[in-house]
Motif scaffolding. Structure first.
Motif, PDB file in Angstrom:
ATOM      1  N   ALA A   1       0.810  -1.214   0.000  1.00  0.00           N
ATOM      2  CA  ALA A   1       0.000   0.000   0.000  1.00  0.00           C
ATOM      3  C   ALA A   1       0.849   1.273   0.000  1.00  0.00           C
ATOM      4  CB  ALA A   1      -0.939  -0.004   1.211  1.00  0.00           C
ATOM      5  N   HIS A   2       2.013   1.252   0.701  1.00  0.00           N
ATOM      6  CA  HIS A   2       2.821   2.474   0.791  1.00  0.00           C
ATOM      7  C   HIS A   2       3.438   2.874  -0.550  1.00  0.00           C
ATOM      8  CE1 HIS A   2       6.073  -0.556   1.234  1.00  0.00           C
ATOM      9  NE2 HIS A   2       6.813   0.369   0.651  1.00  0.00           N
ATOM     10  N   GLU A   3       3.403   1.977  -1.520  1.00  0.00           N
ATOM     11  CA  GLU A   3       3.954   2.271  -2.845  1.00  0.00           C
ATOM     12  C   GLU A   3       2.927   2.945  -3.757  1.00  0.00           C
ATOM     13  OE1 GLU A   3       6.586  -0.996  -4.466  1.00  0.00           O
ATOM     14  OE2 GLU A   3       5.551  -2.130  -2.898  1.00  0.00           O
ATOM     15  N   LEU A   4       1.700   3.094  -3.284  1.00  0.00           N
ATOM     16  CA  LEU A   4       0.618   3.608  -4.117  1.00  0.00           C
ATOM     17  C   LEU A   4       0.222   5.028  -3.696  1.00  0.00           C
ATOM     18  CD1 LEU A   4       0.521   0.534  -4.701  1.00  0.00           C
ATOM     19  CD2 LEU A   4      -1.973   0.703  -4.680  1.00  0.00           C
ATOM     20  N   SER A   5      -0.320   5.775  -4.641  1.00  0.00           N
ATOM     21  CA  SER A   5      -0.879   7.098  -4.346  1.00  0.00           C
ATOM     22  C   SER A   5      -2.244   6.932  -3.682  1.00  0.00           C
ATOM     23  CB  SER A   5      -1.016   7.919  -5.628  1.00  0.00           C
ATOM     24  OG  SER A   5      -2.019   7.348  -6.464  1.00  0.00           O
ATOM     25  N   GLY A   6      -2.809   8.049  -3.198  1.00  0.00           N
ATOM     26  CA  GLY A   6      -4.112   7.987  -2.549  1.00  0.00           C
ATOM     27  C   GLY A   6      -5.202   7.481  -3.473  1.00  0.00           C
ATOM     28  N   GLY A   7      -5.209   7.965  -4.723  1.00  0.00           N
ATOM     29  CA  GLY A   7      -6.215   7.519  -5.684  1.00  0.00           C
ATOM     30  C   GLY A   7      -6.085   6.046  -6.012  1.00  0.00           C
ATOM     31  N   GLN A   8      -4.836   5.564  -6.130  1.00  0.00           N
ATOM     32  CA  GLN A   8      -4.613   4.152  -6.412  1.00  0.00           C
ATOM     33  C   GLN A   8      -5.047   3.290  -5.233  1.00  0.00           C
ATOM     34  OE1 GLN A   8      -0.429   4.459  -7.269  1.00  0.00           O
ATOM     35  NE2 GLN A   8      -0.749   4.550  -9.492  1.00  0.00           N
ATOM     36  N   ARG A   9      -4.786   3.756  -4.019  1.00  0.00           N
ATOM     37  CA  ARG A   9      -5.210   3.006  -2.832  1.00  0.00           C
ATOM     38  C   ARG A   9      -6.728   2.901  -2.755  1.00  0.00           C
ATOM     39  NH1 ARG A   9      -1.287   4.690   2.237  1.00  0.00           N
ATOM     40  NH2 ARG A   9       0.631   4.937   1.056  1.00  0.00           N
ATOM     41  N   GLN A  10      -7.411   3.994  -3.098  1.00  0.00           N
ATOM     42  CA  GLN A  10      -8.874   3.943  -3.046  1.00  0.00           C
ATOM     43  C   GLN A  10      -9.414   2.993  -4.111  1.00  0.00           C
ATOM     44  OE1 GLN A  10     -10.906   3.982  -0.844  1.00  0.00           O
ATOM     45  NE2 GLN A  10     -11.486   6.108  -0.466  1.00  0.00           N
ATOM     46  N   ARG A  11      -8.755   2.913  -5.245  1.00  0.00           N
ATOM     47  CA  ARG A  11      -9.152   1.950  -6.273  1.00  0.00           C
ATOM     48  C   ARG A  11      -8.982   0.516  -5.760  1.00  0.00           C
ATOM     49  NH1 ARG A  11      -9.489   4.217 -11.625  1.00  0.00           N
ATOM     50  NH2 ARG A  11      -8.985   6.443 -11.576  1.00  0.00           N
ATOM     51  N   VAL A  12      -7.924   0.290  -4.983  1.00  0.00           N
ATOM     52  CA  VAL A  12      -7.726  -1.031  -4.364  1.00  0.00           C
ATOM     53  C   VAL A  12      -8.856  -1.311  -3.372  1.00  0.00           C
ATOM     54  CG1 VAL A  12      -6.233  -2.387  -2.828  1.00  0.00           C
ATOM     55  CG2 VAL A  12      -5.230  -1.019  -4.680  1.00  0.00           C
ATOM     56  N   GLY A  13      -9.251  -0.276  -2.612  1.00  0.00           N
ATOM     57  CA  GLY A  13     -10.371  -0.437  -1.678  1.00  0.00           C
ATOM     58  C   GLY A  13     -11.659  -0.811  -2.399  1.00  0.00           C
ATOM     59  N   ILE A  14     -11.871  -0.227  -3.566  1.00  0.00           N
ATOM     60  CA  ILE A  14     -13.057  -0.560  -4.367  1.00  0.00           C
ATOM     61  C   ILE A  14     -12.969  -1.998  -4.870  1.00  0.00           C
ATOM     62  CG2 ILE A  14     -14.315  -0.018  -6.498  1.00  0.00           C
ATOM     63  CD1 ILE A  14     -13.398   2.917  -6.090  1.00  0.00           C
ATOM     64  N   ALA A  15     -11.766  -2.399  -5.339  1.00  0.00           N
ATOM     65  CA  ALA A  15     -11.567  -3.775  -5.817  1.00  0.00           C
ATOM     66  C   ALA A  15     -11.798  -4.774  -4.690  1.00  0.00           C
ATOM     67  CB  ALA A  15     -10.159  -3.930  -6.389  1.00  0.00           C
ATOM     68  N   ARG A  16     -11.342  -4.443  -3.499  1.00  0.00           N
ATOM     69  CA  ARG A  16     -11.542  -5.332  -2.344  1.00  0.00           C
ATOM     70  C   ARG A  16     -13.036  -5.507  -2.050  1.00  0.00           C
ATOM     71  NH1 ARG A  16      -8.992  -3.475   3.261  1.00  0.00           N
ATOM     72  NH2 ARG A  16     -10.274  -1.642   2.766  1.00  0.00           N
ATOM     73  N   ALA A  17     -13.784  -4.418  -2.138  1.00  0.00           N
ATOM     74  CA  ALA A  17     -15.228  -4.499  -1.892  1.00  0.00           C
ATOM     75  C   ALA A  17     -15.921  -5.360  -2.943  1.00  0.00           C
ATOM     76  CB  ALA A  17     -15.831  -3.093  -1.870  1.00  0.00           C
ATOM     77  N   LEU A  18     -15.458  -5.275  -4.191  1.00  0.00           N
ATOM     78  CA  LEU A  18     -16.073  -6.033  -5.289  1.00  0.00           C
ATOM     79  C   LEU A  18     -15.696  -7.513  -5.274  1.00  0.00           C
ATOM     80  CD1 LEU A  18     -15.533  -3.565  -8.283  1.00  0.00           C
ATOM     81  CD2 LEU A  18     -17.690  -4.056  -7.123  1.00  0.00           C
ATOM     82  N   ALA A  19     -14.621  -7.857  -4.573  1.00  0.00           N
ATOM     83  CA  ALA A  19     -14.041  -9.207  -4.663  1.00  0.00           C
ATOM     84  C   ALA A  19     -15.000 -10.310  -4.255  1.00  0.00           C
ATOM     85  CB  ALA A  19     -12.774  -9.278  -3.815  1.00  0.00           C
ATOM     86  N   VAL A  20     -15.955  -9.999  -3.343  1.00  0.00           N
ATOM     87  CA  VAL A  20     -16.855 -11.046  -2.854  1.00  0.00           C
ATOM     88  C   VAL A  20     -18.235 -10.968  -3.517  1.00  0.00           C
ATOM     89  CG1 VAL A  20     -15.669 -11.356  -0.660  1.00  0.00           C
ATOM     90  CG2 VAL A  20     -17.455  -9.600  -0.853  1.00  0.00           C
ATOM     91  N   GLU A  21     -18.325 -10.205  -4.616  1.00  0.00           N
ATOM     92  CA  GLU A  21     -19.554 -10.088  -5.404  1.00  0.00           C
ATOM     93  C   GLU A  21     -20.737  -9.605  -4.553  1.00  0.00           C
ATOM     94  OE1 GLU A  21     -20.121 -13.888  -7.248  1.00  0.00           O
ATOM     95  OE2 GLU A  21     -18.176 -13.833  -8.257  1.00  0.00           O
ATOM     96  N   PRO A  22     -20.621  -8.414  -3.954  1.00  0.00           N
ATOM     97  CA  PRO A  22     -21.694  -7.900  -3.091  1.00  0.00           C
ATOM     98  C   PRO A  22     -22.873  -7.370  -3.886  1.00  0.00           C
ATOM     99  CG  PRO A  22     -19.999  -6.243  -3.333  1.00  0.00           C
ATOM    100  CD  PRO A  22     -19.511  -7.456  -4.080  1.00  0.00           C
TER     101      PRO A  22
END
Length: 331
Positions: free
Chosen positions: A156-177
Motif C-alpha cells: 500500500a505504501h507504494e501507491l498514491s491515494g487515488g490508487q489506494r482507493q481503487r484497491v479499496g473498491i476492488a476489495r469491496a467487489l471481490a466477494v460479489e456484493p
C-alpha cells in the motif's frame, strides 16, 4: 409515522431501516445519540446519497446498517431478512452481500499485506478458489478499477491515494456484493482524482447491478451520482427526496442552507445569489435541545418547534421533510 414507513418500504427495496438508533455511552450518565430514530428504504440498483455536517451521524448510520455497529434499537431488513436474527450461513451470506469502501485509503489497507492479498482475503472466506483462479480474479478486479495486474505484488505504501482507493473498491467487489456503503470515498483524495473515482463507481454500478449508500460532504458529487438524497442533522433525517426535487426545491431550512453553499461555475450568478448563513453552533448530540434539534439555528423557528420534535412526513409526492413550518405550508 406508520404511513411514512409504509411509503418508504416496499418490494423494490434491498434494504429497509425502521426507527434505527445507535447510542454510545459518554461517561457514566451521559448518552451520545449518534443515530436517532432513522427510517429509510433503499431500492435495488439505486444510489442513495447521505449528506450533512460533520458529526451528524452519516457514517454511524451507514455502519449500523451493515452490522459493523450493533443497533441500540430499531430494525434493519436486508433482502427480506431481519439482520438481527441472522446466524451461521445466513450471517456469512449477509456479510458477503454488504461491503464498505472506507473514507481513508491510507488507514484502511494493511501495510503488511500485498495488494493481491488484501483483495483476495475475502475470497478465502467466501469462495473456494484455487491459487490460479484467485490470481486471475485479482488481476481482473485490478483491471476493472483501472490498475494493471502488476499492482498485485506491491504494498500500500507504494501507491498514491487515488490508487489506494481503487484497491479499496476492488476489495469491496471481490466477494460479489449486492450493496456497498461508500463512506466518503473521495474526501481524502485530490480534486483531480475525485471525479475519476466517482465515475468509476457509476461504471461499476451499471456493470454489476450494485446498490450504493453514498456518504459525502461534497453536495456537487452527491448530486452527480445519487438518485435520491437524504439530509441528516444531529442524528436525525430531516429531508429525503429525489435528486431533482432536493436540489431544485429544498424545503427544510437546513437543506436550503446546505444547497446555498454549493459553489457556482458562473461568477456573475455566484456574486448575486443569496447565501444562507447559519448562526450559532451545532448543539451537542449528548444534550440536544428540546423539540426540533435545528431550532437554535433556524430563522423560521416557532413556539411549536421548542415543544415538539417534527416527524418526517411526506409533504409532496416522495418528498419527506421533518419541519413544522413545511408541514403547515404543504397541508
Amino acid at each position: 409515522m406508520d404511513q411514512v414507513i409504509e411509503k418508504l418500504q416496499n418490494a423494490d427495496n434491498i434494504l429497509e431501516v425502521t426507527d434505527l438508533c445507535k447510542f454510545f455511552k459518554a461517561g457514566r450518565k451521559q448518552t451520545l445519540k449518534a443515530v436517532d430514530h432513522v427510517t429509510i428504504g433503499i431500492k435495488r440498483g439505486e444510489t442513495l446519497g447521505l449528506v450533512g455536517e460533520s458529526g451528524c451521524g452519516k457514517t454511524t448510520c451507514g455502519r449500523t446498517m451493515i452490522k459493523l455497529y450493533e443497533p441500540t434499537s430499531g430494525k434493519v431488513v436486508f433482502d427480506g431478512k431481519d439482520i438481527s436474527t441472522l446466524k451461521g450461513k445466513d450471517l456469512l451470506e449477509f456479510k458477503k452481500n454488504v461491503q464498505i469502501i472506507f473514507q481513508d485509503p491510507y488507514a484502511s489497507l494493511d501495510p503488511r499485506m500485498t495488494i493481491g492479498e488484501i483483495i483476495s482475503e475475502g475470497m478465502d472466506i467466501h469462495f473456494h478458489f484455487s491459487e490460479e483462479e484467485k490470481t486471475k480474479r485479482v488481476a481482473d478486479l485490478l483491471n476493472k478499477v483501472g490498475l494493471s495486474a502488476e499492482y498485485a505484488n506491491r504494498f500500500a505504501h507504494e501507491l498514491s491515494g487515488g490508487q489506494r482507493q481503487r484497491v479499496g473498491i476492488a476489495r469491496a467487489l471481490a466477494v460479489e456484493p449486492k450493496f456497498i456503503v461508500c463512506d466518503e470515498p473521495i474526501s481524502a483524495l485530490d480534486v483531480s482524482i475525485q471525479a475519476q473515482v466517482v465515475n468509476l463507481l457509476i461504471k461499476l454500478q451499471k456493470e454489476f447491478g450494485l446498490t450504493y449508500l453514498f456518504i459525502s460532504h461534497d453536495l456537487s458529487m452527491v448530486k452527480h451520482i445519487s438518485d435520491r438524497v437524504g439530509v441528516m442533522y444531529l442524528g436525525s433525517m430531516v429531508e429525503l427526496a429525489s435528486n431533482y426535487d432536493l436540489y431544485g426545491e429544498p424545503l427544510h431550512p437546513y437543506t436550503q442552507a446546505l444547497i446555498s453553499a454549493i459553489p457556482m461555475a458562473d461568477p456573475d450568478g455566484e456574486a448575486t445569489r443569496e447565501r444562507i448563513k447559519l448562526e450559532g453552533e451545532v448543539p451537542s448530540p449528548i444534550n440536544p435541545p428540546p423539540g426540533c434539534k435545528f431550532r437554535p439555528r433556524c430563522r423560521y423557528a416557532m413556539d411549536i418547534c421548542e415543544k415538539e420534535a417534527p416527524k418526517l412526513i411526506e409533504v409532496k409526492p416522495n418528498h419527506f421533510v421533518a419541519c413544522h413550518l413545511c408541514h403547515q405550508q404543504h397541508k
